[in-house]
Design a protein around this motif. Structure first.
Motif, short mmCIF file in Angstrom:
data_model
loop_
_atom_site.label_atom_id
_atom_site.label_comp_id
_atom_site.label_asym_id
_atom_site.label_seq_id
_atom_site.Cartn_x
_atom_site.Cartn_y
_atom_site.Cartn_z
N PRO A 1 0.90 -1.09 -0.01
CA PRO A 1 -0.18 -0.03 0.03
C PRO A 1 0.84 1.27 -0.07
N LEU A 2 0.80 2.07 -1.20
CA LEU A 2 1.72 3.16 -1.30
C LEU A 2 0.89 4.60 -0.91
N LYS A 3 -0.51 4.39 -1.18
CA LYS A 3 -1.41 5.79 -0.59
C LYS A 3 -2.75 5.32 -0.24
N ASP A 4 -3.03 5.54 1.01
CA ASP A 4 -4.37 5.06 1.83
C ASP A 4 -5.57 5.37 0.45
N ILE A 5 -6.68 4.71 0.59
CA ILE A 5 -7.78 4.81 -0.24
C ILE A 5 -8.86 5.93 0.48
N ILE A 6 -8.18 7.08 0.01
CA ILE A 6 -9.21 8.41 0.79
C ILE A 6 -9.26 9.28 -0.10
N TYR A 7 -8.89 9.57 -1.48
CA TYR A 7 -8.58 10.53 -2.28
C TYR A 7 -10.00 10.37 -3.32
N ASP A 8 -10.26 11.62 -3.56
CA ASP A 8 -11.49 11.80 -4.52
C ASP A 8 -11.19 11.43 -6.02
#
Length: 489
Positions: free
Chosen positions: A450-457
């Motif tokens: 996981p490189l970036k959390d699943i929080i982006y729009d």
């Protein structure tokens, strides 16, 4: 599977609360914006050295420390992970274009010297020093060049008017008599030529260029003429088996075959080698591609949108695509695919194919198939993905019967779990993939880190950077290049 440097950098950043840069081989660098200092961090998150000066990572535990105080000259030093100065801070800069782990060039007061990474001087300061082979330098003294090895020993008393670069232990020079000459790594003469040699990239076959007409020809190392100097241009085969030299005149290519030392005139302008003296040949008129042989004969009509050779299970094949029609030709140019079969991915040991509504692993050796269970869709890669750097397909993005996405490798093994609403894998050589869950986006890689959390729009792909938006703020993630070797994952 070993943890990637990319993921280690992310974990270390979270652990120490600061962004880690340029992590590799057990060490990285950190910039602390609060106290405006740079630091060296090890793989456990320990800060091993801190400085107000700039720190650049060379390799493992070697760094360049650079001072840049306003109004002062820039000073640089070579340090280890604890900040010990192996080459002291001085009015110098360092040349590491090849990232050698053995030697570094220091430039100071208009002169250059070579040091090892313990701080030992190997070659004293001279007018100019250039790294010209894995273990050779050209050193300029009193306006002439001399050849040195990695230990600082001058390997030849010979003087050179210019510096030259070596390729496979040989360099093409213009000697004292204004002749083309090939030398070895100790400066010794290997060959002298009365004609002008343009390139030794196809050694022992050499491209010549007429001093009067500017036309190109070909000779061997003994200067036997293989092609007269009548061609408008000439180019070696740079990649693959390197079996040919291409000579062109009036838009048509003549192929020199190294195996039989013969010239084969063709009506084609450009040819891309496949195997067994076969070439893909493109028609400017029809904008389509076919297959031709050395004699200039078309053996597969120029009616295909895409032609590419693949080596699968140790055997050579040609893939042809025309609209929805696909063929996979063996060495006898026989199609081994059943009708209405689509090739989804190419791997060193097998193919993934689609047949009717099912997906299968396909053996090119016995033409047997093995169903990929629970896979209802696979995202395809564009044909132009394949080139000399991408010989095989990436692992493929799949959708299962539960309408969830994951990724499998060339052996059918799940490497990214089927838990996502969508997965976006980028073309070319990107190792990063965007994953989607409940209308939010994150980033993982093909190692399922996981490189970036699943929080982006939203996400945007912009050259070397992946941009991710959340609450009107943008985070960025630099791509690392995916070194594709088929089933390595």
């Amino acid at each position: 599977m070993a943890q990637t440097n990319q993921y280690t950098k992310i974990l270390l950043s979270k652990k120490i609360g600061m962004e880690v840069h340029s992590y590799s081989e057990g060490y990285g660098t950190v910039y602390d914006s609060k106290n405006k200092k740079e630091s060296i961090v090890d793989s456990l998150g320990n800060i091993t050295f801190e400085s107000a000066h700039s720190i650049s990572h060379i390799f493992k535990n070697r760094f360049i420390l650079t001072s840049g105080e306003s109004g002062y000259k820039t000073k640089s030093a070579i340090i280890d992970e604890k900040g010990n100065e192996l080459l002291p801070l001085d009015d110098q800069s360092f040349n590491t274009p090849w990232l050698s782990k053995k030697r570094i060039i220091s430039s100071k007061e208009g002169k250059e010297a070579v040091y090892d990474y313990q701080g030992k001087e190997i070659i004293p300061y001279s007018e100019r020093i250039l790294f010209v082979a894995e273990d050779r330098f050209f050193v300029k003294k009193d306006k002439v060049w001399f050849l040195y090895d990695l230990e600082g020993k001058q390997v030849s008393p010979r003087e050179f008017k210019e510096d030259y670069h070596f390729e496979n232990g040989k360099a093409l020079i213009i000697n004292e008599d204004n002749q083309s000459e090939i030398i070895g790594k100790n400066g010794q003469t290997l060959h002298k030529f009365s004609t002008q040699i343009y390139s030794l990239a196809s050694y022992p076959y050499l491209i010549t260029k007429s001093r009067t007409t500017g036309k190109y020809g070909l000779v061997d190392a003994e200067e036997n003429i293989l092609a007269e100097e009548i061609y408008d241009d000439a180019s070696p085969e740079y990649f693959g088996a390197k079996e040919y030299v291409y000579l062109r005149k009036k838009g048509k290519a003549t192929v020199f075959n190294k195996k039989d030392r013969k010239l084969y005139p063709n009506n084609f302008k450009y040819l891309t080698p496949l195997f067994n003296d076969l070439f893909s040949v493109y028609s400017d008129k029809s904008k389509k591609t076919g297959v031709g042989n050395l004699n200039g004969e078309i053996v597969v009509p120029q009616e295909y949108d895409f032609v590419q050779s693949f080596s699968i299970s140790g055997k050579d094949f040609i893939y042809l695509k025309k609209g929805q029609e696909e063929q996979f030709l063996n060495q006898d140019l026989k199609n081994i695919l059943d009708q209405n079969t689509q090739v989804i991915a190419f791997y060193p040991d097998q193919l993934i194919i689609k047949k009717q509504d099912g997906y299968y692993q396909f053996s090119v050796l016995n033409r047997s198939t093995s169903v990929l269970k629970d896979i209802v869709a696979i995202k395809e890669q564009e044909p132009d993905f394949f080139n000399i750097f991408n010989l095989y397909s990436k692992p493929v993005v799949c959708r299962n019967a539960s309408n969830l996405y994951g990724i499998i490798d060339g052996k059918g093994k799940e490497i990214v779990p089927f838990i996502y609403d969508d997965i976006i894998a980028f073309e070319n050589s990107e190792n990063e993939i965007v994953v989607k869950k409940q209308d939010k986006y994150g980033v993982v890689n093909f190692q399922n880190e996981p490189l970036k959390d699943i929080i982006y729009d939203k996400y945007y792909w912009q050259k070397e950077v992946l941009k991710l938006d959340k609450d009107k703020k943008t985070d960025i993630l630099y791509f690392t290049r995916f070194k594709n070797s088929g089933s390595r994952l």
